[in-house]
Design an enzyme around this catalytic site. Structure first.
Site, short mmCIF file in Angstrom:
data_model
loop_
_atom_site.label_atom_id
_atom_site.label_comp_id
_atom_site.label_asym_id
_atom_site.label_seq_id
_atom_site.Cartn_x
_atom_site.Cartn_y
_atom_site.Cartn_z
CE LYS A 72 -3.68 -2.40 -0.38
NZ LYS A 72 -4.36 -3.24 0.57
C1 LIG Z 1 -5.44 -4.31 0.93
C2 LIG Z 1 -6.93 -4.17 0.92
C3 LIG Z 1 -7.72 -4.49 2.03
C4 LIG Z 1 -7.20 -5.21 3.23
O1 LIG Z 1 -6.13 -4.59 3.82
P1 LIG Z 1 -5.30 -5.40 4.93
O2 LIG Z 1 -4.57 -4.32 5.64
O3 LIG Z 1 -4.39 -6.33 4.17
O4 LIG Z 1 -6.26 -6.12 5.78
C5 LIG Z 1 -9.07 -4.21 2.00
N1 LIG Z 1 -9.63 -3.66 0.92
C6 LIG Z 1 -8.92 -3.37 -0.19
C7 LIG Z 1 -9.62 -2.75 -1.35
C8 LIG Z 1 -7.55 -3.63 -0.23
O5 LIG Z 1 -6.85 -3.38 -1.33
#
Ligand SMILES: *Cc1c(COP(=O)(O)O)cnc(C)c1O
Length: 384
Positions: free
Chosen positions: A186
């Site tokens: 991210k």
């Molecule tokens: C990465 C992601 C999540 C989950 O994030 P985590 O921190 O890995 O639990 C949820 N929704 C979307 C759209 C994502 O890309």
């Protein structure tokens, strides 16, 4: 074959993060404590607008807590998009509620706002938009629909740090809660982690209690405040979703770099836009004029009649040593969701068409200009 493989995504961890982690390990306090308090305060200040930030060990955990805090429970329906990662929908099931999947808009790749209104039933409790790729969903209209029908809004902002909607930062909009992700790929990372953001003190209070076993005060307060250190109360069967100080130590420094990271991402996206414009591709939706796109993902689609298929293009790039991804295999195609809710591709024509033509190019701060040019050259070569 090029000499080195260019991955689809990679985090950028600096010496500051490493030093803070080492200091945390040496401090004797490794779970939720002072670093987490600082990360939460810094995060709330970064967004502004009087929000409170509650650190958790993933965005999935944060979305679960946010939905729980707004009262989603068995028998309720939550409207969300099929064009997302499964985490968005699975948290609805955790609470015994049912996701109601709707299609996306071809212009934004975010939830189709007209489809939301058609999906509302007496059981509808909340709407969960996803800011796909870092382009904010049409929040003005979503908030208006929620008001009109008395629904809650929890934003899946896993992609959206930083992004704006009508000039306002995602996280400070007039919704119930917003959840960011700090997963490894991210826009900022803590390895694993997430942040629930809200301006509603009741939601904040409930999320803080439920992130740590339903204990009415968190571990830091228990051990450090002047109140009797041994006393606590369990007010609900809560979860174990707290963020560790080791993770927060990384987050504190990642957050300081968030704007610089964003500039680099935006520059790479602009270079892709310029260099790929003449190819038979549909380039990613931009933010509305004047708004910020986080550029978490650079998602392209093969145009109708392109002389090369999506799979062939991914294969070509892979052979050139370039990693790509597909965002997303829509939930209506995933066996669990498909079978549980009797979903078919015909119900989601836009998402289905996007899925069949889409791929995501590498975009991350550690890419050098030569890496970006290498991706561009390889994509162009595929059409020759
Ligand atoms: C990465 C992601 C999540 C989950 O994030 P985590 O921190 O890995 O639990 C949820 N929704 C979307 C759209 C994502 O890309």
């Amino acid at each position: 074959m090029n000499s080195s493989f260019l991955p689809f995504a990679q985090p950028e961890i600096g010496e500051e993060e490493i030093a803070e982690v080492v200091a945390t390990l040496r401090s004797g306090w490794v779970t939720t404590g002072p670093k987490t308090k600082q990360f939460e305060a810094d995060f709330a200040a970064f967004l502004g607008g009087g929000v409170e930030a509650i650190a958790v060990n993933s965005a999935t955990a944060g979305l679960h807590l946010a939905l729980e805090a707004v009262g989603v429970g068995p028998g309720d329906e939550v409207i969300t998009t099929t064009h997302t990662f499964t985490a968005t929908a699975e948290v609805i099931r955790y609470l015994g509620a049912d996701p109601v999947f709707v299609d996306v808009s071809a212009e934004t790749l975010c939830i189709d706002v007209d489809a939301i209104e058609k999906a509302i039933t007496p059981r509808t409790r909340a709407i969960m938009p996803v800011h796909f790729g870092g382009r904010a969903a049409d929040m003005g209209r979503i908030i208006a629909i929620a008001r009109k029908h008395g629904l809650r809004v929890v934003e899946d902002a896993a992609h959206a740090l930083p992004a704006t909607s009508d000039g306002q930062l995602v996280g400070t909009l007039d919704t119930d809660a917003t959840v960011f992700s700090f997963y490894a790929n991210k826009t900022i990372t803590t390895g694993e982690g997430g942040m629930v953001v809200t301006r509603d003190p009741e939601i904040a209070k409930r999320a803080k209690i439920m992130r740590l076993h339903g204990i009415s005060r968190d571990a830091f307060d228990r051990f450090v405040s002047t109140a009797p250190s041994w006393y606590y109360e369990i007010v609900a069967p809560g979860f174990k979703y707290n963020m560790t100080d080791v993770a927060s130590a990384i987050g504190i420094h990642q957050l300081k770099k968030a704007n610089a990271f964003h500039q680099r991402r935006a520059a790479i996206a602009a270079r892709y836009d310029e260099a790929l414009a003449d190819l038979p591709l549909v380039l990613p939706p931009h933010a509305q004029t004047g708004d910020i796109h986080s550029w978490h993902l650079y998602v392209i689609q093969l145009a109708e009649g392109a002389p090369c298929s999506r799979d062939a293009l991914i294969d070509h790039l892979f052979k050139q040593g370039i990693g790509c991804s597909v965002h997303y295999i829509p939930l209506h195609l995933q066996p669990y969701w498909r079978d549980q809710y009797h979903l078919t591709p015909e119900m989601f024509p836009v998402s289905q068409r996007v899925y069949e033509h889409t791929l995501t190019l590498p975009l991350y701060t550690r890419m050098r200009d030569e890496d970006v040019e290498r991706v561009i050259k390889s994509v162009r070569d595929a059409f020759n």
